[in-house]
Design a protein around this motif. Structure first.
Motif, mmCIF file in Angstrom:
data_model
loop_
_atom_site.group_PDB
_atom_site.id
_atom_site.type_symbol
_atom_site.label_atom_id
_atom_site.label_comp_id
_atom_site.label_asym_id
_atom_site.label_seq_id
_atom_site.Cartn_x
_atom_site.Cartn_y
_atom_site.Cartn_z
ATOM 1 N N ASN A 282 37.163 17.101 76.585
ATOM 2 C CA ASN A 282 36.836 15.735 76.339
ATOM 3 C C ASN A 282 37.979 14.833 75.697
ATOM 4 O O ASN A 282 37.949 14.018 74.717
ATOM 5 C CB ASN A 282 35.634 15.401 75.536
ATOM 6 C CG ASN A 282 34.435 15.837 76.312
ATOM 7 O OD1 ASN A 282 34.140 15.665 77.404
ATOM 8 N ND2 ASN A 282 33.352 16.704 75.549
ATOM 9 N N LYS A 283 39.115 15.169 76.267
ATOM 10 C CA LYS A 283 40.248 14.496 75.774
ATOM 11 C C LYS A 283 41.186 13.650 76.884
ATOM 12 O O LYS A 283 42.336 13.779 77.157
ATOM 13 C CB LYS A 283 41.435 15.572 75.329
ATOM 14 C CG LYS A 283 40.798 16.320 73.815
ATOM 15 C CD LYS A 283 41.901 17.378 73.445
ATOM 16 C CE LYS A 283 41.476 17.963 72.332
ATOM 17 N NZ LYS A 283 42.550 18.823 71.557
ATOM 18 N N SER A 284 40.343 12.992 77.538
ATOM 19 C CA SER A 284 40.692 12.288 78.696
ATOM 20 C C SER A 284 41.882 11.284 78.404
ATOM 21 O O SER A 284 42.618 10.840 79.195
ATOM 22 C CB SER A 284 39.454 11.611 79.293
ATOM 23 O OG SER A 284 38.996 10.604 78.606
ATOM 24 N N GLN A 285 42.063 10.656 77.111
ATOM 25 C CA GLN A 285 42.862 9.894 76.877
ATOM 26 C C GLN A 285 44.345 10.630 76.542
ATOM 27 O O GLN A 285 45.218 9.940 76.077
ATOM 28 C CB GLN A 285 42.316 8.856 75.901
ATOM 29 C CG GLN A 285 41.402 8.048 76.364
ATOM 30 C CD GLN A 285 41.852 7.344 77.649
ATOM 31 O OE1 GLN A 285 42.968 6.639 77.546
ATOM 32 N NE2 GLN A 285 41.063 7.440 78.663
ATOM 33 N N GLN A 286 44.237 11.824 76.270
ATOM 34 C CA GLN A 286 45.481 12.809 76.088
ATOM 35 C C GLN A 286 45.982 13.430 77.167
ATOM 36 O O GLN A 286 45.190 14.386 77.586
ATOM 37 C CB GLN A 286 45.236 13.683 74.683
ATOM 38 C CG GLN A 286 44.935 12.910 73.273
ATOM 39 C CD GLN A 286 44.397 14.009 72.277
ATOM 40 O OE1 GLN A 286 43.457 14.336 72.163
ATOM 41 N NE2 GLN A 286 45.517 13.829 71.357
ATOM 42 N N PRO A 287 47.068 13.264 77.474
ATOM 43 C CA PRO A 287 47.755 13.918 78.768
ATOM 44 C C PRO A 287 47.695 15.497 78.682
ATOM 45 O O PRO A 287 48.222 16.015 77.756
ATOM 46 C CB PRO A 287 49.059 13.250 78.839
ATOM 47 C CG PRO A 287 49.048 12.287 78.065
ATOM 48 C CD PRO A 287 48.169 12.386 76.780
ATOM 49 N N PRO A 288 47.028 16.131 79.622
ATOM 50 C CA PRO A 288 47.110 17.711 79.510
ATOM 51 C C PRO A 288 48.291 18.235 80.417
ATOM 52 O O PRO A 288 49.034 17.286 81.155
ATOM 53 C CB PRO A 288 45.672 18.178 80.355
ATOM 54 C CG PRO A 288 45.725 16.881 81.259
ATOM 55 C CD PRO A 288 46.256 15.660 80.516
ATOM 56 N N ASN A 289 48.703 19.433 80.258
ATOM 57 C CA ASN A 289 49.639 19.982 81.038
ATOM 58 C C ASN A 289 49.039 21.565 81.097
ATOM 59 O O ASN A 289 48.156 21.961 80.366
ATOM 60 C CB ASN A 289 51.161 19.827 80.718
ATOM 61 C CG ASN A 289 51.378 20.812 79.520
ATOM 62 O OD1 ASN A 289 50.661 21.707 78.885
ATOM 63 N ND2 ASN A 289 52.634 20.596 78.824
#
Length: 90
Positions: free
Chosen positions: A53-60
């Motif tokens: 649920n961190k859709s506003q923080q870019p994942p890698n």
């Protein structure tokens, strides 16, 4: 950045050979999703699906090669591809 990756992996492999008698007889590969504490996108950071649920923080997506004693010898960082399902990488 690639030269630092090559140098880091070379140092880690040299250390493993010297101190642990490392051979390539058994390797493990682990993949995990990490998040940037940033909100701006670039070629590596793309907002999208987040299982945490961190859709506003870019994942890698990061992968680590290690061997039976648990010492990491190589790594790779992939840009996550924004999607509605689980993250994938190129």
């Amino acid at each position: 950045m690639a030269r630092f990756k090559i140098k880091t992996e070379s140092i880690a492999l040299g250390f493993a050979r010297k101190h642990y008698a490392f051979t390539f007889d058994l390797l493990f590969y682990d993949v995990t999703t990490l998040y940037f504490e940033a909100f701006e996108e670039d070629e590596l950071r793309k907002n999208g699906y987040s299982k945490d649920n961190k859709s506003q923080q870019p994942p890698n997506i990061s992968g680590i090669n290690g061997y039976k004693e648990g010492f990491p010898i190589a790594y790779e960082v992939f840009a996550a591809i924004p999607s509605r399902g689980t993250p994938s990488f190129r």
